[in-house]
Motif scaffolding. Structure first.
Motif, PDB file in Angstrom:
ATOM      1  N   GLN A  44       0.987  -1.199   0.364  1.00  0.00           N
ATOM      2  CA  GLN A  44       0.211   0.301  -0.095  1.00  0.00           C
ATOM      3  C   GLN A  44       0.837   1.161  -0.176  1.00  0.00           C
ATOM      4  O   GLN A  44       0.866   2.460  -0.967  1.00  0.00           O
ATOM      5  N   VAL A  45       1.393   1.529   0.921  1.00  0.00           N
ATOM      6  CA  VAL A  45       2.792   2.211   1.129  1.00  0.00           C
ATOM      7  C   VAL A  45       3.275   1.939  -0.065  1.00  0.00           C
ATOM      8  O   VAL A  45       3.758   4.180  -1.167  1.00  0.00           O
ATOM      9  N   ILE A  46       3.793   1.661  -0.774  1.00  0.00           N
ATOM     10  CA  ILE A  46       4.595   1.694  -2.264  1.00  0.00           C
ATOM     11  C   ILE A  46       3.932   1.996  -3.621  1.00  0.00           C
ATOM     12  O   ILE A  46       3.999   3.696  -3.838  1.00  0.00           O
ATOM     13  N   GLU A  47       2.706   1.907  -3.637  1.00  0.00           N
ATOM     14  CA  GLU A  47       1.629   3.014  -4.159  1.00  0.00           C
ATOM     15  C   GLU A  47       1.632   4.162  -3.952  1.00  0.00           C
ATOM     16  O   GLU A  47       1.464   4.823  -5.107  1.00  0.00           O
ATOM     17  N   ASP A  48       1.455   4.342  -2.392  1.00  0.00           N
ATOM     18  CA  ASP A  48       1.185   5.711  -2.703  1.00  0.00           C
ATOM     19  C   ASP A  48       2.803   6.820  -2.607  1.00  0.00           C
ATOM     20  O   ASP A  48       2.417   7.600  -3.357  1.00  0.00           O
ATOM     21  N   VAL A  49       3.354   5.622  -3.014  1.00  0.00           N
ATOM     22  CA  VAL A  49       5.591   6.663  -2.627  1.00  0.00           C
ATOM     23  C   VAL A  49       5.130   7.245  -4.284  1.00  0.00           C
ATOM     24  O   VAL A  49       5.194   8.139  -4.938  1.00  0.00           O
ATOM     25  N   VAL A  50       4.519   5.814  -5.421  1.00  0.00           N
ATOM     26  CA  VAL A  50       4.610   5.742  -6.915  1.00  0.00           C
ATOM     27  C   VAL A  50       3.805   7.138  -7.001  1.00  0.00           C
ATOM     28  O   VAL A  50       4.176   7.688  -8.164  1.00  0.00           O
ATOM     29  N   GLN A  51       2.481   7.205  -6.476  1.00  0.00           N
ATOM     30  CA  GLN A  51       1.514   8.431  -6.976  1.00  0.00           C
ATOM     31  C   GLN A  51       2.582   8.981  -6.709  1.00  0.00           C
ATOM     32  O   GLN A  51       1.624  10.995  -7.037  1.00  0.00           O
ATOM     33  N   LEU A  52       2.732   9.828  -5.365  1.00  0.00           N
ATOM     34  CA  LEU A  52       3.976  10.685  -4.784  1.00  0.00           C
ATOM     35  C   LEU A  52       4.441  11.609  -5.434  1.00  0.00           C
ATOM     36  O   LEU A  52       5.080  12.333  -5.625  1.00  0.00           O
ATOM     37  N   ARG A  53       5.125  10.188  -6.327  1.00  0.00           N
ATOM     38  CA  ARG A  53       5.983  10.726  -7.087  1.00  0.00           C
ATOM     39  C   ARG A  53       5.735  10.982  -8.469  1.00  0.00           C
ATOM     40  O   ARG A  53       6.212  11.732  -9.706  1.00  0.00           O
ATOM     41  N   GLY A  54       4.393  10.704  -9.018  1.00  0.00           N
ATOM     42  CA  GLY A  54       3.748  11.108 -10.518  1.00  0.00           C
ATOM     43  C   GLY A  54       4.680  10.242 -11.773  1.00  0.00           C
ATOM     44  O   GLY A  54       4.363  11.029 -12.371  1.00  0.00           O
ATOM     45  N   ASP A  55       4.885   8.416 -10.928  1.00  0.00           N
ATOM     46  CA  ASP A  55       5.319   7.702 -11.916  1.00  0.00           C
ATOM     47  C   ASP A  55       3.890   6.789 -12.319  1.00  0.00           C
ATOM     48  O   ASP A  55       4.609   6.009 -12.432  1.00  0.00           O
ATOM     49  N   ALA A  56       2.777   7.518 -11.844  1.00  0.00           N
ATOM     50  CA  ALA A  56       1.613   5.904 -12.365  1.00  0.00           C
ATOM     51  C   ALA A  56       1.495   5.753 -12.822  1.00  0.00           C
ATOM     52  O   ALA A  56       0.363   5.050 -13.289  1.00  0.00           O
ATOM     53  N   GLY A  57       1.432   6.997 -14.550  1.00  0.00           N
ATOM     54  CA  GLY A  57       1.243   6.261 -15.538  1.00  0.00           C
ATOM     55  C   GLY A  57      -0.501   6.435 -15.623  1.00  0.00           C
ATOM     56  O   GLY A  57      -0.811   7.380 -15.382  1.00  0.00           O
ATOM     57  N   GLU A  58      -0.722   5.561 -16.464  1.00  0.00           N
ATOM     58  CA  GLU A  58      -1.931   5.717 -16.988  1.00  0.00           C
ATOM     59  C   GLU A  58      -3.396   5.850 -15.268  1.00  0.00           C
ATOM     60  O   GLU A  58      -3.936   5.999 -15.306  1.00  0.00           O
ATOM     61  N   ARG A  59      -2.205   5.586 -14.235  1.00  0.00           N
ATOM     62  CA  ARG A  59      -3.334   5.722 -13.450  1.00  0.00           C
ATOM     63  C   ARG A  59      -3.163   6.914 -12.117  1.00  0.00           C
ATOM     64  O   ARG A  59      -3.376   6.735 -11.081  1.00  0.00           O
ATOM     65  N   GLN A  60      -2.188   7.842 -12.998  1.00  0.00           N
ATOM     66  CA  GLN A  60      -2.031   7.989 -12.233  1.00  0.00           C
ATOM     67  C   GLN A  60      -2.889   9.940 -11.588  1.00  0.00           C
ATOM     68  O   GLN A  60      -4.072  10.244 -12.269  1.00  0.00           O
ATOM     69  N   VAL A  61      -2.848  10.068 -10.086  1.00  0.00           N
ATOM     70  CA  VAL A  61      -3.924  10.558  -9.366  1.00  0.00           C
ATOM     71  C   VAL A  61      -3.205  12.305  -9.522  1.00  0.00           C
ATOM     72  O   VAL A  61      -2.199  12.534  -9.515  1.00  0.00           O
ATOM     73  N   LYS A  62      -3.570  13.067 -10.120  1.00  0.00           N
ATOM     74  CA  LYS A  62      -3.180  14.785 -10.918  1.00  0.00           C
ATOM     75  C   LYS A  62      -2.839  14.872  -9.926  1.00  0.00           C
ATOM     76  O   LYS A  62      -4.186  15.256  -8.832  1.00  0.00           O
ATOM     77  N   ASP A  63      -1.602  15.472  -9.417  1.00  0.00           N
ATOM     78  CA  ASP A  63      -1.398  16.516  -8.588  1.00  0.00           C
ATOM     79  C   ASP A  63      -1.908  16.160  -6.809  1.00  0.00           C
ATOM     80  O   ASP A  63      -1.553  16.809  -6.339  1.00  0.00           O
ATOM     81  N   ALA A  64      -1.303  14.939  -6.432  1.00  0.00           N
ATOM     82  CA  ALA A  64      -1.355  14.178  -5.705  1.00  0.00           C
ATOM     83  C   ALA A  64      -0.241  14.655  -4.572  1.00  0.00           C
ATOM     84  O   ALA A  64       1.033  14.857  -4.746  1.00  0.00           O
ATOM     85  N   LYS A  65      -0.156  15.150  -3.497  1.00  0.00           N
ATOM     86  CA  LYS A  65       0.605  15.703  -2.950  1.00  0.00           C
ATOM     87  C   LYS A  65       0.390  14.559  -1.185  1.00  0.00           C
ATOM     88  O   LYS A  65       1.269  14.769  -0.018  1.00  0.00           O
ATOM     89  N   VAL A  66      -0.862  14.337  -0.844  1.00  0.00           N
ATOM     90  CA  VAL A  66      -1.112  13.283  -0.009  1.00  0.00           C
ATOM     91  C   VAL A  66      -1.382  11.945  -0.239  1.00  0.00           C
ATOM     92  O   VAL A  66      -2.591  11.877  -0.229  1.00  0.00           O
ATOM     93  N   GLY A  67      -0.912  11.151   0.484  1.00  0.00           N
ATOM     94  CA  GLY A  67      -1.691   9.719   0.886  1.00  0.00           C
ATOM     95  C   GLY A  67      -1.504   9.221   1.669  1.00  0.00           C
ATOM     96  O   GLY A  67      -1.083   9.290   2.628  1.00  0.00           O
ATOM     97  N   VAL A  68      -2.619   8.472   2.086  1.00  0.00           N
ATOM     98  CA  VAL A  68      -2.545   7.599   3.086  1.00  0.00           C
ATOM     99  C   VAL A  68      -3.458   6.037   2.823  1.00  0.00           C
ATOM    100  O   VAL A  68      -3.205   5.765   2.235  1.00  0.00           O
ATOM    101  N   ALA A  69      -2.421   5.426   3.661  1.00  0.00           N
ATOM    102  CA  ALA A  69      -2.111   3.652   3.497  1.00  0.00           C
ATOM    103  C   ALA A  69      -3.077   3.364   5.134  1.00  0.00           C
ATOM    104  O   ALA A  69      -2.048   3.516   5.756  1.00  0.00           O
TER     105      ALA A  69
END
Length: 409
Positions: A359-384
């Motif tokens: 779970q944490v790793i997916e949030d890291v990928v999202q917060l890095r902006g590296d999630a490709g087609e599943r990227q959450v736009k302008d993500a700054k805060v992730g919760v796991a």
């Protein structure tokens, strides 16, 4: 708001592909080494000998018979004599390991910490029986309750109490997970045909895709973050909360005892997890956020588990978690917080000792902006948020990137 505590930065991540599958040609050591070395390689310039401490998690000794596992891991990865601290706390174990890793960094004693978690169910003939003995074995289990039974009892209560008349909410949750999973190259369903929505309208559609895998992350003090990555992600808040395994704390009588969160009416949270609510409050307070600040969330998904996670995290009002999925709010274009953007346990796959870190790793990928087609736009805060047993121990982690601006008291 609590005094701001020292932050740790996540500068490297690694995870096994397709954790919802059995990997018969790999031992648990192979899986751990794969994830650990991927994480080390992800941290710019880091070498195994640079690691000065580690933490390893697995479901429990009923699944992996080796108790003294720390020394084996230190030797395996070539980091000895660095200490490796073991954890076994069911599915939440690797998130608990992350908590310990953060504490190691926060203490100032350790500068480069490797956090790991794994599952290797194929090593055990009686795996399903072993993994389910994770209630209070001397009480609940002897009366016929396994932790899977606890989830189903809690789910059935939730659905009835909050007016869900069929399994449309289960179908919506599962469909969202499968949609995301097909965007994630490491998910177990990646490349497989998408199921029809109507085929998912049953209780079985929300069961985890159980298998084997490992996950790993490298932690360093925040001041050292940019030595190892251009895209650090920070542990802004982290919490572990525990309560009894006793099922009547969740089903039957309302939650009782001094641990019930202040300011909540028991009838409003009937059937909810005391530990989840407490962990969320603690992690949010540490991070200086509220649920309104969350951009993306990963939650443990088994039967109606995602629903009361959304409720307990404050993303939805109590009882509205299932409707959140029905209304499409969990999706990228849903106008709300996207949920389980890697596919979750349903579609990414469930490797018990690695779930919290996955779970944490997916949030890291999202917060890095590296999630490709599943990227959450302008993500700054992730919760796991992860669970051990049937909501006896709960972990909540708040992660941020360098675009996040903390609201000071």
């Amino acid at each position: 708001m609590k005094e701001k505590l020292k932050r740790a930065a996540i500068v490297g991540i690694g995870t096994t592909a397709k954790p919802g599958n059995i990997h018969p040609y790999k031992t648990w050591k192979d899986l751990v080494a794969d994830a650990a070395y991927e994480a080390i390689g992800d941290a710019k310039g880091l070498k195994p000998r640079d690691i000065d401490g580690g933490v390893i998690a697995y479901h429990g000794e009923g699944v992996n018979e080796q108790g003294g596992i720390g020394g084996s891991v230190a030797d395996l990865l070539g980091i000895a004599p660095a200490p490796v601290f073991p954890h076994s706390m069911n599915c939440s174990g690797s998130a608990v390991a992350l908590n310990t890793g953060w504490e190691m960094i926060a203490s100032g004693k350790y500068k480069r910490v490797l956090v790991m978690g794994f599952e290797k169910e194929g090593d055990n003939i009686n795996y399903t029986e072993n993994i389910n003995i994770s209630f209070d074995t001397e009480y609940d289990y002897m009366f016929g309750f396994r932790h899977r039974d606890g989830f189903e009892l809690m789910s059935n209560y939730y659905m009835k109490h909050y007016g869900y008349e069929d399994y449309t909410s289960y179908a919506a949750m599962s469909y969202a997970a499968h949609t995301y999973g097909r965007m994630n190259p490491k998910a177990s369903v990646y490349g497989k045909p998408m199921p029809e929505f109507e085929s998912l309208k049953n209780a079985n559609s929300c069961f985890s895709m159980m298998g084997e895998g490992a996950a790993a992350a490298i932690l360093v003090p925040e001041e050292d973050a940019y030595l190892y990555t251009d895209k650090p992600v920070f542990i802004e808040g982290i919490s572990l909360a525990c309560t009894s395994h006793y099922i009547a704390h969740r089903v039957g009588e309302p939650p009782m005892g001094p641990d019930f969160p202040e300011g909540l009416k028991k009838e409003e949270t009937y059937g909810q997890s005391v530990a989840l609510i407490a962990a969320a409050r603690d992690a949010y307070d540490m991070a200086g956020i509220t649920a309104k600040d969350i951009d993306v969330a990963q939650v443990y998904d088994l039967t109606a588990g995602s629903f009361w996670f959304l409720d307990g995290l404050g993303i939805t009002k109590f009882g509205e978690g299932g409707r959140y999925f029905i209304e499409g709010k969990a999706m990228l274009d849903g106008g709300a917080v996207p949920i389980n953007t890697d596919g979750g346990n349903i579609a990414r796959g469930h490797a018990s000792g690695a779930d919290g870190l996955n779970q944490v790793i997916e949030d890291v990928v999202q917060l890095r902006g590296d999630a490709g087609e599943r990227q959450v736009k302008d993500a700054k805060v992730g919760v796991a948020a992860c669970v051990g047993s049937a909501f006896a121990h709960m972990t909540v982690v708040v992660l941020t990137n360098d675009k996040f601006k903390r609201k000071e008291a």
